[in-house]
Every structure is written in C-alpha cells, then in structure tokens.
Design a protein around this motif. Structure first.
Motif, PDB file in Angstrom:
ATOM      1  N   PRO A  17       0.824  -1.218   0.000  1.00 23.62           N
ATOM      2  CA  PRO A  17       0.000   0.000   0.000  1.00 23.62           C
ATOM      3  C   PRO A  17       0.860   1.270   0.000  1.00 23.62           C
ATOM      4  O   PRO A  17       2.047   1.229   0.328  1.00 23.62           O
ATOM      5  N   SER A  18       0.213   2.361  -0.345  1.00 22.15           N
ATOM      6  CA  SER A  18       0.884   3.679  -0.235  1.00 22.15           C
ATOM      7  C   SER A  18       1.057   4.006   1.249  1.00 22.15           C
ATOM      8  O   SER A  18       0.263   3.553   2.076  1.00 22.15           O
ATOM      9  N   PRO A  19       2.059   4.752   1.656  1.00 19.83           N
ATOM     10  CA  PRO A  19       3.088   5.387   0.821  1.00 19.83           C
ATOM     11  C   PRO A  19       4.284   4.481   0.576  1.00 19.83           C
ATOM     12  O   PRO A  19       5.228   4.891  -0.108  1.00 19.83           O
ATOM     13  N   TRP A  20       4.271   3.238   1.106  1.00 19.94           N
ATOM     14  CA  TRP A  20       5.424   2.336   0.968  1.00 19.94           C
ATOM     15  C   TRP A  20       5.688   1.980  -0.486  1.00 19.94           C
ATOM     16  O   TRP A  20       6.838   1.824  -0.905  1.00 19.94           O
ATOM     17  N   LYS A  21       4.637   1.882  -1.203  1.00 20.65           N
ATOM     18  CA  LYS A  21       4.744   1.526  -2.621  1.00 20.65           C
ATOM     19  C   LYS A  21       5.599   2.564  -3.372  1.00 20.65           C
ATOM     20  O   LYS A  21       6.511   2.202  -4.127  1.00 20.65           O
ATOM     21  N   GLU A  22       5.309   3.832  -3.142  1.00 19.34           N
ATOM     22  CA  GLU A  22       6.031   4.914  -3.826  1.00 19.34           C
ATOM     23  C   GLU A  22       7.496   4.971  -3.373  1.00 19.34           C
ATOM     24  O   GLU A  22       8.406   5.196  -4.183  1.00 19.34           O
ATOM     25  N   ARG A  23       7.697   4.758  -2.090  1.00 22.71           N
ATOM     26  CA  ARG A  23       9.071   4.788  -1.566  1.00 22.71           C
ATOM     27  C   ARG A  23       9.907   3.655  -2.148  1.00 22.71           C
ATOM     28  O   ARG A  23      11.083   3.817  -2.476  1.00 22.71           O
ATOM     29  N   LEU A  24       9.244   2.504  -2.298  1.00 17.52           N
ATOM     30  CA  LEU A  24       9.913   1.339  -2.883  1.00 17.52           C
ATOM     31  C   LEU A  24      10.265   1.603  -4.352  1.00 17.52           C
ATOM     32  O   LEU A  24      11.365   1.255  -4.824  1.00 17.52           O
ATOM     33  N   ALA A  25       9.334   2.229  -5.051  1.00  9.93           N
ATOM     34  CA  ALA A  25       9.576   2.561  -6.466  1.00  9.93           C
ATOM     35  C   ALA A  25      10.798   3.472  -6.602  1.00  9.93           C
ATOM     36  O   ALA A  25      11.635   3.278  -7.504  1.00  9.93           O
ATOM     37  N   SER A  26      10.903   4.454  -5.694  1.00  7.22           N
ATOM     38  CA  SER A  26      12.061   5.366  -5.728  1.00  7.22           C
ATOM     39  C   SER A  26      13.343   4.595  -5.468  1.00  7.22           C
ATOM     40  O   SER A  26      14.360   4.815  -6.134  1.00  7.22           O
ATOM     41  N   HIS A  27      13.291   3.694  -4.503  1.00  3.35           N
ATOM     42  CA  HIS A  27      14.481   2.905  -4.170  1.00  3.35           C
ATOM     43  C   HIS A  27      14.916   2.054  -5.366  1.00  3.35           C
ATOM     44  O   HIS A  27      16.114   1.961  -5.667  1.00  3.35           O
ATOM     45  N   LEU A  28      13.961   1.467  -6.045  1.00  3.59           N
ATOM     46  CA  LEU A  28      14.284   0.606  -7.193  1.00  3.59           C
ATOM     47  C   LEU A  28      14.987   1.378  -8.307  1.00  3.59           C
ATOM     48  O   LEU A  28      15.829   0.814  -9.022  1.00  3.59           O
ATOM     49  N   GLU A  29      14.645   2.645  -8.423  1.00  2.36           N
ATOM     50  CA  GLU A  29      15.301   3.461  -9.449  1.00  2.36           C
ATOM     51  C   GLU A  29      16.801   3.600  -9.160  1.00  2.36           C
ATOM     52  O   GLU A  29      17.618   3.714 -10.067  1.00  2.36           O
ATOM     53  N   GLU A  30      17.134   3.569  -7.886  1.00  6.18           N
ATOM     54  CA  GLU A  30      18.533   3.791  -7.492  1.00  6.18           C
ATOM     55  C   GLU A  30      19.338   2.515  -7.290  1.00  6.18           C
ATOM     56  O   GLU A  30      20.558   2.513  -7.397  1.00  6.18           O
ATOM     57  N   CYS A  31      18.644   1.421  -6.926  1.00  7.28           N
ATOM     58  CA  CYS A  31      19.371   0.194  -6.514  1.00  7.28           C
ATOM     59  C   CYS A  31      19.316  -0.898  -7.581  1.00  7.28           C
ATOM     60  O   CYS A  31      18.252  -1.468  -7.851  1.00  7.28           O
ATOM     61  N   GLU A  32      20.464  -1.196  -8.137  1.00  6.21           N
ATOM     62  CA  GLU A  32      20.523  -2.175  -9.220  1.00  6.21           C
ATOM     63  C   GLU A  32      20.217  -3.597  -8.724  1.00  6.21           C
ATOM     64  O   GLU A  32      19.538  -4.374  -9.399  1.00  6.21           O
ATOM     65  N   ALA A  33      20.718  -3.931  -7.524  1.00  2.36           N
ATOM     66  CA  ALA A  33      20.507  -5.284  -6.975  1.00  2.36           C
ATOM     67  C   ALA A  33      19.013  -5.558  -6.778  1.00  2.36           C
ATOM     68  O   ALA A  33      18.503  -6.633  -7.143  1.00  2.36           O
ATOM     69  N   CYS A  34      18.305  -4.572  -6.220  1.00  3.74           N
ATOM     70  CA  CYS A  34      16.857  -4.749  -5.989  1.00  3.74           C
ATOM     71  C   CYS A  34      16.106  -4.795  -7.317  1.00  3.74           C
ATOM     72  O   CYS A  34      15.151  -5.550  -7.473  1.00  3.74           O
ATOM     73  N   ARG A  35      16.579  -3.987  -8.276  1.00  5.92           N
ATOM     74  CA  ARG A  35      15.954  -4.005  -9.609  1.00  5.92           C
ATOM     75  C   ARG A  35      16.113  -5.381 -10.244  1.00  5.92           C
ATOM     76  O   ARG A  35      15.189  -5.886 -10.887  1.00  5.92           O
TER      77      ARG A  35
END
Lengths: 179, 176
Positions: A17-35
C-alpha cells in the motif's frame, strides 16, 4: 538500506500500500541489486502465465455441467413427478399388468355384487330403446335368466288404450323364469 | 445453498466462477479432462450443499478451496497427469507461429517452467497458481486457504525463490 525480498515479492503482486509503494519505487530506481530481484520475480510470473494451457472448450464444458446438474435436479423430484424411461418390452409388460389388475378387480366386484344382491346390480341396463312388450320379452329371452324390469311411466298419466290386454304364462317361454 | 436461498444465487456464482475455476484447475492438474471432472464435482457439491454461506464471496472461496483440495488429491496420480499435460502441450505448440531455433527455445522454456511448477511444494504452488492464474489478491487467497494474509505473502515469496533456485543452475529462463 535495501528492503526485504518479501516486500519486493509483494510489490510485484501489487500488494504494497501507499506510501510504501512509492518509496519502494524510488528505491528501485537507485538500486541495481533490488531491480535485478524485481526483474527476476516479474519474469518468473510472466513465464508462468505464458506457458500454454492444455486446450479446453469452455462452452462445451459448461454445457456438460449444466446438463449434469439438470439430470440431478430431475433425480430429486418426488416419485410422481419423475420421468421414467423404460425399454419398450418392460413398458408393455407393465401396461398389461396394470390393465389385467383393473379387469380382475372389476370382475371381482361384479361377482361380489351378484352374490350379494342377485340380479339387481347386473340387470340395471337402459332398455329405453325397447319399443313394445314383444321386444322386451325377446331381450329377456336372449339373456336366459331371470331379471327385474322397471318401467317408468310418463309423469302426465295421460294414457290411451292401444290393443287388447294379454296374459302371458311363464311356461310359454323357453328361457329361464321371468317375472 | 449459496446465500439467502435459490437457484439464482447458484447461477450467479456459476457464471462468475466457472471459467476462472477451469483455468486454475487446468494449470493445477495439467489436464483439461481432469480439470473438467473436478469442476463438475465441485459445482455439484455446491448445488447439493444445504448449509448456506453468510456472504456470496464465501461461497466462491469455498468453491475454490474444495476444488483446490480435489486437485491436490488428484495429483497423487501425478505421473499420469504430467504425461497428459505433456501430450496436450505437444499438441498445442509448434503450430506454425514461429519456426526454427526460436520456437525450439520457447518450447523448451515452457516445458521447464511447467516442470518447475509441478515440482514446487504444494503449499507454495497453490498460492502461486491462485495469484498468477486466478488473479486473486492476498486477502482473497488467505480467505480461500483459511490462513492469514501474512502467510500468503510469505508463501508467494518462497515460491518465487524456490523457482529462482530451480532455474539458477540451468540456463536463464527464456521469456518470450
């Protein structure tokens, strides 16, 4: 800090759920391992969905189920509402049995009536078509047994004389006795 | 039976559930014939059920739960079903869309994915199938399996990790 892999799995299922979803999306943009992990989970889901399913005809399967349910519904009807299908020979035998039982019962009643009440029951026939005394005597003669005859006179009582009175003797007739 | 009373409730549920249930069952047992048998049995069970459900969704969850259990029991005869699935897969694939190396790779990938799914432990597989093929939410899957949403989340994750492990030492999954 990277999120738990369980959270990434839930994210792929759109269950964060929000806001965790949006925070996770931001993290994925930065973290190659998680991507990479996210990519793996999504590719597994895609692979599962794209495996061809064994072919089946949904409409035909649905029709077969509907027919089976209808048959079962019929099976639950009370006995007198059920449709019964019998082979022809069995149906004919059943019809014969029912007819035979009916005739037997009828004869038994008739026999019982005669025993108890004599000719009174069996001789109640409409003789209205008989025109004169001779015809009546012929009818009685043919029967060869005794019987009672009731003659209903017209209600007006307005009679006229026809012919001459006749006396009849029982002995003059060949049949059984008559009164 | 389903709710208040009536055949209407049953018919509504039938309309809603028959197609997705068939899709899930075909994936679970790997055979259209076996899936149809189970689907028929489970709808007949529902039709004959005298106890009602408090809500219409409960009837749907009950239906899927019973079907899933029947599918898992059916799986004891898995060898035969796997063969039936392979036969069915063989008949559906290679019908002309692609040719050559690409088609071969894709067929091989499908075969391996299906094999992996059949080997996946039951508790993990049922969650993944309900999610991927039934498109149910964690909440719905929890209701179907009579467990918590948290447990569903863990099982979905473990199923993915198990599959990832299965493919790890072999080639990359060829996703068309």
């Amino acid at each position: 800090m990277c999120p738990d892999k369980q959270l990434l799995s839930a994210y792929c299922d759109d269950e964060v759920p929000s806001p965790w979803k949006e925070r996770l999306a931001s993290h994925l943009e930065e973290c190659e391992a998680c991507r990479k992990t996210e990519g793996l989970y999504r590719s597994l889901g895609r692979a599962l969905r794209e495996v061809p399913s064994p072919a089946f005809d949904l409409e035909a399967a649905s029709a077969r189920l509907a027919a089976r349910l209808a048959r079962r519904k019929r099976g639950r009807l009370p006995l007198w509402k059920k449709r019964v299908s019998l082979p022809f020979t069995a149906a004919a035998a059943a019809a014969l049995l029912i007819f035979g039982s009916g005739v037997g019962l009828c004869l038994a009643f008739r026999g019982g009536g005669e025993d108890a009440g004599g000719a009174a029951v069996s001789s109640r026939e409409n003789l209205a078509a008989i025109k004169d005394m001779n015809e009546l005597l012929e009818v009685l003669d043919r029967r060869g047994r005794a019987g009672e005859v009731f003659i209903k006179l017209p209600e007006t009582g307005d009679f006229e004389l026809k012919g001459n009175p006749v006396f009849l003797r029982e002995a003059e007739f060949s049949g059984g006795g008559r009164r | 039976m389903v709710g208040g009373d009536s055949e209407t409730d049953f018919e509504k549920l039938y309309e809603r559930a028959f197609a997705p249930l068939m899709r899930i069952l075909v994936r679970m047992v790997g055979s259209a014939e076996a899936a149809e048998d189970i689907c028929q049995e489970v709808f007949i069970k529902l039709h004959e059920r005298t106890a009602g459900f408090p809500k219409p969704e409960e009837a749907l969850y009950w239906l899927i739960r019973v079907a899933k259990n029947m599918a898992l029991n059916h799986e004891k005869r898995k060898g035969r079903e796997a063969k039936a699935y392979k036969k069915s897969l063989d008949s559906t694939r290679g019908k002309g869309r692609e040719s050559g190396e690409e088609a071969v790779l894709k067929d091989e990938a499908f075969r391996r994915v299906q094999e992996a799914l059949l080997r996946l432990p039951k508790k993990l597989r049922e969650v993944l199938i309900l999610k991927e093929y039934g498109e149910f939410s964690y909440k719905e899957i929890a209701a179907i399996l009579k467990t918590s949403e948290g447990n569903v989340k863990v099982r979905a994750y473990r199923a993915r990790e198990w599959l990832a492990g299965f493919f790890k030492n072999s080639e990359e999954i060829h996703v068309p």
